[in-house]
Design an enzyme around this catalytic site. Structure first.
Site, PDB file in Angstrom:
ATOM      1  N   ASN A  46       0.963  -0.941   0.556  1.00 42.61           N
ATOM      2  CA  ASN A  46      -0.249  -0.242   0.313  1.00 42.61           C
ATOM      3  C   ASN A  46       1.223   1.291  -0.422  1.00 42.61           C
ATOM      4  O   ASN A  46       0.477   1.930  -0.681  1.00 42.61           O
ATOM      5  CB  ASN A  46      -0.880  -0.123   1.427  1.00 42.61           C
ATOM      6  CG  ASN A  46      -1.828  -1.502   1.286  1.00 42.61           C
ATOM      7  OD1 ASN A  46      -2.419  -1.529   0.819  1.00 42.61           O
ATOM      8  ND2 ASN A  46      -2.162  -1.279   2.588  1.00 42.61           N
ATOM      9  N   ALA A 252      -6.050   0.534   4.940  1.00 39.71           N
ATOM     10  CA  ALA A 252      -5.090   1.151   4.293  1.00 39.71           C
ATOM     11  C   ALA A 252      -4.868   2.770   4.482  1.00 39.71           C
ATOM     12  O   ALA A 252      -3.735   4.278   3.541  1.00 39.71           O
ATOM     13  CB  ALA A 252      -4.594   1.334   2.388  1.00 39.71           C
ATOM     14  N   ALA A 253      -5.327   3.979   4.580  1.00 39.83           N
ATOM     15  CA  ALA A 253      -5.190   5.259   5.555  1.00 39.83           C
ATOM     16  C   ALA A 253      -4.150   5.385   6.072  1.00 39.83           C
ATOM     17  O   ALA A 253      -3.475   6.221   5.404  1.00 39.83           O
ATOM     18  CB  ALA A 253      -6.568   5.712   6.180  1.00 39.83           C
ATOM     19  N   GLY A 254      -3.226   4.659   6.995  1.00 42.05           N
ATOM     20  CA  GLY A 254      -2.750   5.333   7.750  1.00 42.05           C
ATOM     21  C   GLY A 254      -1.236   4.885   6.823  1.00 42.05           C
ATOM     22  O   GLY A 254      -0.425   5.816   6.458  1.00 42.05           O
ATOM     23  N   ASP A 255      -1.496   4.112   5.498  1.00 38.85           N
ATOM     24  CA  ASP A 255       0.010   3.632   4.401  1.00 38.85           C
ATOM     25  C   ASP A 255      -0.346   4.963   4.090  1.00 38.85           C
ATOM     26  O   ASP A 255       0.972   5.066   3.414  1.00 38.85           O
ATOM     27  CB  ASP A 255      -0.683   2.131   3.795  1.00 38.85           C
ATOM     28  CG  ASP A 255      -0.634   1.041   4.583  1.00 38.85           C
ATOM     29  OD1 ASP A 255       0.055   1.139   5.933  1.00 38.85           O
ATOM     30  OD2 ASP A 255      -1.530   0.175   4.645  1.00 38.85           O
TER      31      ASP A 255
HETATM   32  P1  ATP Z   1      -4.032   1.302   7.865  1.00 43.63           P
HETATM   33  O1  ATP Z   1      -3.529   0.860   8.780  1.00 43.63           O
HETATM   34  O2  ATP Z   1      -4.819   0.968   8.065  1.00 43.63           O
HETATM   35  O3  ATP Z   1      -3.447   2.128   7.626  1.00 43.63           O
HETATM   36  P2  ATP Z   1      -3.713   3.198  10.320  1.00 43.63           P
HETATM   37  O4  ATP Z   1      -4.870   2.656  11.735  1.00 43.63           O
HETATM   38  O5  ATP Z   1      -2.435   3.685  10.304  1.00 43.63           O
HETATM   39  O6  ATP Z   1      -4.276   3.228   9.139  1.00 43.63           O
HETATM   40  P3  ATP Z   1      -5.143   6.366  11.466  1.00 43.63           P
HETATM   41  O7  ATP Z   1      -4.886   5.970  12.861  1.00 43.63           O
HETATM   42  O8  ATP Z   1      -6.772   5.292  11.567  1.00 43.63           O
HETATM   43  O9  ATP Z   1      -4.491   5.031  10.615  1.00 43.63           O
HETATM   44  O10 ATP Z   1      -4.887   7.189  10.172  1.00 43.63           O
HETATM   45  C1  ATP Z   1      -4.162   7.385   9.530  1.00 43.63           C
HETATM   46  C2  ATP Z   1      -5.162   9.026   8.084  1.00 43.63           C
HETATM   47  O11 ATP Z   1      -5.955   8.368   7.657  1.00 43.63           O
HETATM   48  C3  ATP Z   1      -5.261   9.801  10.028  1.00 43.63           C
HETATM   49  O12 ATP Z   1      -4.670  10.597  10.402  1.00 43.63           O
HETATM   50  C4  ATP Z   1      -6.013  10.666   8.587  1.00 43.63           C
HETATM   51  O13 ATP Z   1      -5.064  11.981   8.014  1.00 43.63           O
HETATM   52  C5  ATP Z   1      -6.824   9.693   7.934  1.00 43.63           C
HETATM   53  N1  ATP Z   1      -7.888   9.433   8.435  1.00 43.63           N
HETATM   54  C6  ATP Z   1      -8.522   8.195   9.608  1.00 43.63           C
HETATM   55  N2  ATP Z   1      -9.683   7.882  10.034  1.00 43.63           N
HETATM   56  C7  ATP Z   1     -10.492   9.248   9.751  1.00 43.63           C
HETATM   57  C8  ATP Z   1     -11.492   9.620   9.282  1.00 43.63           C
HETATM   58  N3  ATP Z   1     -12.519   8.875   9.728  1.00 43.63           N
HETATM   59  N4  ATP Z   1     -11.808  10.714   8.303  1.00 43.63           N
HETATM   60  C9  ATP Z   1     -10.960  11.337   7.918  1.00 43.63           C
HETATM   61  N5  ATP Z   1      -9.572  11.467   8.145  1.00 43.63           N
HETATM   62  C10 ATP Z   1      -9.280  10.257   8.219  1.00 43.63           C
HETATM   63  O1  RIB Z   2      -1.951  -1.401   6.422  1.00 47.28           O
HETATM   64  C1  RIB Z   2      -3.077  -1.913   6.235  1.00 47.28           C
HETATM   65  C2  RIB Z   2      -3.234  -3.139   5.665  1.00 47.28           C
HETATM   66  O2  RIB Z   2      -2.663  -4.089   6.662  1.00 47.28           O
HETATM   67  C3  RIB Z   2      -3.704  -4.063   4.655  1.00 47.28           C
HETATM   68  O3  RIB Z   2      -3.684  -3.881   3.603  1.00 47.28           O
HETATM   69  C4  RIB Z   2      -3.458  -5.697   5.697  1.00 47.28           C
HETATM   70  O4  RIB Z   2      -3.029  -5.845   4.494  1.00 47.28           O
HETATM   71  C5  RIB Z   2      -2.310  -4.901   6.702  1.00 47.28           C
HETATM   72  O5  RIB Z   2      -1.549  -5.639   6.609  1.00 47.28           O
END
Ligand code: ATP
Ligand code: RIB
Length: 313
Positions: A46, A252-255
């Site tokens: 991602n 994938a938001a964090g990625d």
């Molecule tokens: P992942 O592991 O699925 O890639 P994550 O848990 O590491 O995600 P989050 O902390 O949930 O990441 O979110 C990463 C970024 O996504 C946040 O800093 C923000 O920019 C955006 N984000 C996440 N949730 C929301 C929301 N409900 N509304 C708007 N932006 C969001």
């Molecule tokens: O960060 C999101 C990812 O974490 C998913 O695509 C899943 O494959 C897990 O590794």
């Protein structure tokens, strides 16, 4: 100026995502869910796709199984122009798979089978680093911990800054990672690393301080979901809010956030501007279902920022 050259080291998975997983069952129980589907994912993959869509020249280092899921992941890289020369096809194991259980708020719990990601080794990474120069290495923890440490050491020997997204959540010693450029965990990862649930700003600041002391990075950036991100540079902290969107799936938001942030910094943005850009990219990603299919390109992010009335660097 040429394109920013990025090496992404880490995981590639096929994601089986399930919608409407609004309850987490106990052992022996079963929860009735909604639709399901398959989408290419994995934290490393991602990040690689997100970085390429933001205009970087990206090389992926990792391991896939010799199976259809592996071939699908490779095809996605080819479509987005991610170089695959340092992806090893591992005949011994399967491609990694993640079961993503997404609830009605767009949040998920997941089960990850490492598969070939679990065989990624320092030699695989060294092959890429010996062949080319990279402006930055981006990695996560979905691979053997020793490979994480050795990747960091190999990058440092070459003076390459390293961005570590500390997912998935686990408690790991940070001593061998001292001197990272950016250490960026989400809420669950912050709690796993520090024992502090960053559910208030005060607790988030305390957690960021502890992480800074342990890893001595240039920046700690906590991803706090819909609350935005907390930036700490060893002196000051600032909570930088994200955009309001209708959350469908945060996969994938964090990625996307990490990759977009890294690319904007390489392009010369100052930190807060880069974080707002990354929030926009991640916000678009959250408003769509799935992992890689939900990641926006640079043009879409710029359009989103323009609509929000934000200055673009
Ligand atoms: P992942 O592991 O699925 O890639 P994550 O848990 O590491 O995600 P989050 O902390 O949930 O990441 O979110 C990463 C970024 O996504 C946040 O800093 C923000 O920019 C955006 N984000 C996440 N949730 C929301 C929301 N409900 N509304 C708007 N932006 C969001
Ligand atoms: O960060 C999101 C990812 O974490 C998913 O695509 C899943 O494959 C897990 O590794």
């Amino acid at each position: 100026m040429g394109k920013t050259k990025i090496l992404v080291v880490g995981s590639m998975n096929m994601d089986l995502f399930v919608e409407g997983a609004n309850q987490i069952p106990k052992f022996g129980e079963s929860t009735i869910c909604g639709r399901y589907g398959y989408a290419t994912g994995g934290k490393g993959a991602n990040q690689a796709i997100a970085a390429a869509l933001q205009g970087a020249d990206v090389t992926m280092a990792g391991r896939l199984g010799d199976d259809d899921y592996g071939r699908s992941l490779k095809q996605e890289f080819e479509k987005t122009g991610v170089h695959t020369d340092y992806i090893v096809t591992d005949k011994e194991t399967q491609t990694g798979l993640a079961l993503m259980l997404v609830n009605e708020d767009g949040r998920y719990v997941s089960y990850s089978c490492l598969g070939a990601n679990g065989n990624l080794c320092a030699e695989d990474v060294a092959a890429a680093l010996d062949a080319e120069h990279f402006d930055m290495v981006i990695m996560q923890l979905e691979m053997p911990l020793e490979t994480v440490y050795r990747t960091y050491e190999l990058a440092r020997e070459r003076d390459i800054p390293v961005f570590l997204d500390a997912g998935p959540a686990m408690k790991i010693p940070l001593k061998r990672l001292q001197g990272l450029y950016i250490l960026s965990p989400n809420e669950a990862e912050t709690e796993a690393l520090t024992g502090i649930n960053p559910d208030t700003e005060v607790k988030a600041v305390e957690a960021a301080r502890q992480l800074y002391e342990a890893a001595r990075p240039e920046y700690v950036i906590l991803k706090l979901g819909s609350r935005g991100a907390l930036l700490y540079d060893g002196k000051e902290t600032e909570l930088i809010p994200c955009f309001k969107v209708k959350a469908i799936d945060s996969t994938a938001a964090g990625d996307t956030f990490g990759a977009a942030l890294a690319i904007r910094l390489c392009k010369g943005d100052e930190m807060k501007q880069a974080i707002r850009f990354a929030h926009a990219a991640a916000g678009i990603c959250v408003s769509r279902m799935g992992a890689q299919i939900s990641i926006p390109n640079e043009g879409e992010v710029i359009e989103f920022l323009k609509k929000a009335g934000e200055e673009i660097g």
